[in-house]
Design an enzyme around this catalytic site. Structure first.
Site, PDB file in Angstrom:
ATOM      1  N   TYR A  93      77.667 -83.537  97.513  1.00 50.91           N
ATOM      2  CA  TYR A  93      77.916 -84.149  96.216  1.00 50.91           C
ATOM      3  C   TYR A  93      78.742 -83.221  95.337  1.00 50.91           C
ATOM      4  O   TYR A  93      79.738 -83.633  94.739  1.00 50.91           O
ATOM      5  CB  TYR A  93      76.588 -84.476  95.538  1.00 50.91           C
ATOM      6  CG  TYR A  93      76.727 -85.091  94.163  1.00 50.91           C
ATOM      7  CD1 TYR A  93      77.066 -86.423  94.019  1.00 50.91           C
ATOM      8  CD2 TYR A  93      76.509 -84.327  93.018  1.00 50.91           C
ATOM      9  CE1 TYR A  93      77.194 -87.002  92.757  1.00 50.91           C
ATOM     10  CE2 TYR A  93      76.625 -84.889  91.756  1.00 50.91           C
ATOM     11  CZ  TYR A  93      76.967 -86.216  91.627  1.00 50.91           C
ATOM     12  OH  TYR A  93      77.097 -86.773  90.384  1.00 50.91           O
ATOM     13  N   SER A 117      81.027 -84.441  87.505  1.00 48.50           N
ATOM     14  CA  SER A 117      79.689 -83.892  87.285  1.00 48.50           C
ATOM     15  C   SER A 117      79.772 -82.386  87.108  1.00 48.50           C
ATOM     16  O   SER A 117      80.665 -81.739  87.664  1.00 48.50           O
ATOM     17  CB  SER A 117      78.783 -84.208  88.494  1.00 48.50           C
ATOM     18  OG  SER A 117      77.561 -83.494  88.415  1.00 48.50           O
TER      19      SER A 117
END
Length: 265
Positions: free
Chosen positions: A157, A144
């Site tokens: 995350y 990501s």
């Protein structure tokens, strides 16, 4: 259709929905036989397998557990006799404002890290022996932009995806020349997750807002991310390993810059 991919076998984790399902559809269209892994989305995975046919199978496995990773690899070999491609797509997060340091516990970090970072390592380890034999072995880890720039849904995350991009480099070096290992780092992707929570009108408004803030003037769909993933798996990309490709419609080009005229950022 690439003759080099025809008849190859791919495992896609979290393959029943979102980006994973888009990857499976594209691979199947290229003649790749797919193992659609799911943890809990049984109905979605089985519906996808029925849709694409071509001998695809759905296999339940909670890849947080190392034994489940080996069982998933074994299922692919039992069904098809080989493993050529692995897409580590499954992941999770917890939404927490980055400024709120009390919003995350140690357990949150461990829970996210186990699926986003350790599970891909376990899957690569379980599949590597078979992938070495086929001559076209390739892995794509779905990371990501959060892991590149330190933003996103939570600090935990971002940290897990940052670790995944570093691991991509480590394993690309360790597994060469038999297996290529690359990563993609999507930005916003308009999946069904957003639509279910925002409703049709809210989802459309979010996509419009995202599109207005990107140089390419678009809000990415799962299929937009699947295209580059399949490109990295294709043996035609054999010169590429150890890379992390940013898939954010150019949004990273504006990081740290002032507001662009005519765009809402």
């Amino acid at each position: 259709m690439s003759a080099d991919m025809q008849g190859a076998v791919a495992i896609v984790t979290g393959g029943g929905t979102g980006i994973g399902a888009a990857v499976v559809r594209r691979l199947a269209a290229r003649g790749v036989r797919c193992v659609v892994n799911y943890a809990s989305s049984k109905d979605d995975a089985e519906a996808l397998v029925a849709e694409i046919g071509a001998g695809a199978i759905a296999v339940q496995a909670d890849i947080v557990e190392d034994a489940a990773c080996h069982a998933l690899a074994d299922a692919a070999i039992t069904a098809f006799g080989r493993i050529d491609f692995l897409v580590n797509n499954a992941g999770r997060t917890k939404f927490a404002n980055h400024e709120n340091l009390d919003a995350l516990s140690a357990d949150d970090f461990i829970d996210i890290y186990r699926l986003n970072t350790i599970a891909p390592f376990q899957m690569i380890r379980a599949c590597a022996p078979a992938m070495r034999e086929g001559g076209i072995g390739a892995v794509v880890n779905v990371a990501s932009v959060a892991g590149v720039f330190g933003h996103g849904s939570s600090v935990a995350y971002a940290a897990s995806k940052g670790a995944l991009t570093t691991m991509t480099k480590s394993l690309a070096r360790a597994l060469a020349p038999a297996i290529r290992v690359n990563a993609v780092a999507p930005g916003y992707v308009g999946t069904g997750w957003f639509e279910k929570r925002l409703g049709e009108a809210g989802f459309a408004a979010l996509n419009a807002r995202i599109a207005a803030a990107t140089p390419m003037g678009m809000a990415a769909t799962p299929d937009d991310i699947a295209g580059p993933i399949v490109m990295l798996l294709d043996p035609a990309s054999r010169v590429i390993t150890g890379e992390t490709m940013l898939l954010d419609a150019g949004a990273h080009l504006d990081v740290g810059l002032a507001r662009r005229p005519g765009r809402e950022v």
